[in-house]
Design a protein around this motif. Structure first.
Motif, mmCIF file in Angstrom:
data_model
loop_
_atom_site.group_PDB
_atom_site.id
_atom_site.type_symbol
_atom_site.label_atom_id
_atom_site.label_comp_id
_atom_site.label_asym_id
_atom_site.label_seq_id
_atom_site.Cartn_x
_atom_site.Cartn_y
_atom_site.Cartn_z
ATOM 1 N N PHE A 95 -32.602 -5.848 -9.918
ATOM 2 C CA PHE A 95 -32.455 -7.281 -9.644
ATOM 3 C C PHE A 95 -33.484 -7.922 -10.576
ATOM 4 N N TRP A 155 -26.667 6.772 -12.128
ATOM 5 C CA TRP A 155 -27.044 7.198 -10.777
ATOM 6 C C TRP A 155 -26.049 6.567 -9.804
ATOM 7 N N TYR A 207 -27.792 -15.202 -13.986
ATOM 8 C CA TYR A 207 -26.955 -14.006 -14.077
ATOM 9 C C TYR A 207 -25.517 -14.420 -13.763
ATOM 10 N N PHE A 250 -23.337 -3.204 -12.139
ATOM 11 C CA PHE A 250 -23.787 -4.510 -12.644
ATOM 12 C C PHE A 250 -22.775 -5.616 -12.379
HETATM 13 N N1 MTE Z 1 -27.352 -9.356 -9.774
HETATM 14 C C1 MTE Z 1 -28.311 -10.161 -10.262
HETATM 15 N N2 MTE Z 1 -28.282 -11.467 -9.973
HETATM 16 N N3 MTE Z 1 -29.319 -9.703 -11.054
HETATM 17 C C2 MTE Z 1 -29.382 -8.380 -11.423
HETATM 18 O O1 MTE Z 1 -30.303 -7.992 -12.156
HETATM 19 N N4 MTE Z 1 -28.348 -6.170 -11.286
HETATM 20 C C3 MTE Z 1 -27.043 -5.507 -11.214
HETATM 21 C C4 MTE Z 1 -26.336 -5.780 -9.878
HETATM 22 N N5 MTE Z 1 -26.433 -7.177 -9.549
HETATM 23 C C5 MTE Z 1 -28.377 -7.501 -10.943
HETATM 24 C C6 MTE Z 1 -27.378 -8.020 -10.073
HETATM 25 C C7 MTE Z 1 -27.141 -4.077 -11.436
HETATM 26 S S1 MTE Z 1 -27.482 -3.615 -13.023
HETATM 27 C C8 MTE Z 1 -26.903 -3.172 -10.441
HETATM 28 S S2 MTE Z 1 -26.801 -1.502 -10.777
HETATM 29 C C9 MTE Z 1 -26.778 -3.579 -9.038
HETATM 30 O O2 MTE Z 1 -26.926 -4.978 -8.861
HETATM 31 C C10 MTE Z 1 -27.849 -2.874 -8.229
HETATM 32 O O3 MTE Z 1 -27.693 -3.133 -6.870
HETATM 33 P P1 MTE Z 1 -28.751 -2.527 -5.839
HETATM 34 O O4 MTE Z 1 -30.102 -2.950 -6.294
HETATM 35 O O5 MTE Z 1 -28.389 -3.092 -4.506
HETATM 36 O O6 MTE Z 1 -28.574 -1.030 -5.901
#
Ligand code: MTE
Length: 336
Positions: A95, A155, A207, A250
């Motif tokens: 996140f 993963w 995002y 993502f």
């Molecule tokens: N959503 C936002 N707003 N910002 C983020 O950085 N990361 C994404 C996604 N959603 C992200 C996001 C990525 S790269 C992944 S792998 C997942 O959220 C991770 O979810 P988790 O932390 O619940 O495992």
């Protein structure tokens, strides 16, 4: 009624290089050498497998508690695949608004106010507006769905989500004939999201993610407000997050504040960052490697030196029977 995941093949013993995988993604974001050194022994390496038993209690808002299904908390494994311990699912996160390390979201996301929360619905819809979370649900109650989650970094986890189908939300706001895609946007709040202010913050905020309308309407696509029988922790995207189980993680955009029905394919955050590495579709596919690492295998968390827990990646993350027809006739190498 939970949607049960279907087991495919068993784990194999062969190794992949876990840190190299996610560190190389951070290098893309401009991580410093000090940052890389600090990540040598990730916390999950020490985590013992437990499952539902270790869930921290948390009461959600009244509307959330009212809509909880009686059927939750029924399983610790689903047909041979263990549900990932709560501790791993909530302390090994991506996140980036809260920082680049896997531990940053758990450390910093608690400061984000998530109540009250509203979501703007706009674009090609008959009923645009600013909706409170409860209004977004309409009459839906929450369902528990136990899904695999596969990160593009190789993963994976198995997580019991609580949510409702995105399709029912979309039907309520009445997309018109021009609506072909759904665009989602995360909150942009540098005051409460320290990752946005750091020199590391190279992502173009907010995002943004997107789906084709038929993907968004698919019954597996879930708007999520809880996990492990409780309200969604902030680090996992409270109060509203998208889950599309056959796509790389993502696509699962967190802390959503805007849902737009649009004519043109939206430009997503990771596409903007590295279009040759992260595509719009992002379907889990063991045959299409990331340009810098293989996608043929994945580490199922918790994973450590002595039990790496490596398993083959499943096409569409194991949901091919349900979703492959969405892509018939498409070249999945080109549309990655
Ligand atoms: N959503 C936002 N707003 N910002 C983020 O950085 N990361 C994404 C996604 N959603 C992200 C996001 C990525 S790269 C992944 S792998 C997942 O959220 C991770 O979810 P988790 O932390 O619940 O495992």
């Amino acid at each position: 009624m939970p949607i049960k995941i279907v087991p495919r093949s068993a784990c194999r013993g062969s190794e992949i290089t876990p840190e190299a995988v996610y560190l190389s993604r951070r290098q893309l974001l401009g991580a410093s050498g000090a940052l890389l050194a600090g990540a040598a022994l990730p916390g999950w390496a020490l985590a013992a497998a437990s499952s539902y038993g270790d869930v921290e209690a948390a009461k959600g808002p009244d509307w959330f508690e009212r809509k909880l299904p009686d059927t939750r908390w029924q399983a610790a494994t689903v047909k041979g695949e263990d549900i990932t311990p709560f501790k791993d699912a909530t302390h090994y996160n991506n996140f980036y608004e809260f920082g680049p390390d896997k531990s940053d979201p758990a450390a910093h996301a608690g400061q984000l106010p998530t109540q009250p929360w509203s979501v703007v619905v706009d674009g090609e819809v008959g009923k645009p507006g600013t909706y409170g979370l409860e209004d977004l649900f309409g009459p839906d109650t929450l369902e528990e769905r136990i899904y695999r989650m596969r990160c593009v970094e190789a993963w994976s986890m198995v997580i019991p989500w609580l949510g409702f189908p995105l399709a029912s939300l979309l039907k309520r706001v009445e997309p018109n004939g021009k609506a072909r895609y759904v665009r989602f946007e995360t909150l942009k709040d540098p005051q409460h999201m320290p990752g946005m202010n750091s020199s590391f913050a190279l992502l173009d905020w907010p995002y943004v993610e997107g789906l084709r309308l038929d993907e968004a309407m698919h019954p597996l696509t879930l708007m999520t407000v809880g996990m492990y029988g409780r309200v969604l922790p902030n680090q996992n995207g409270a109060p509203l997050r998208l889950i599309v189980p056959w796509k790389y993680g993502f696509k699962g955009i967190k802390s959503i504040v805007r849902i737009s029905l649009v004519e043109e394919q939206p430009r997503t955050t990771w596409q903007g960052m590295a279009p040759n590495e992260y595509g719009f579709y992002a379907n889990v596919n063991p045959e299409v490697d990331h340009p810098r690492w293989s996608q043929a295998r994945e580490r199922r968390l918790p994973s450590g030196l002595f039990s790496p827990n490596v398993r083959p990646t499943l096409m569409f993350n194991g949901y091919g029977e349900e979703v492959a027809s969405l892509y018939s006739g498409m070249d999945l190498r080109r549309n990655y």
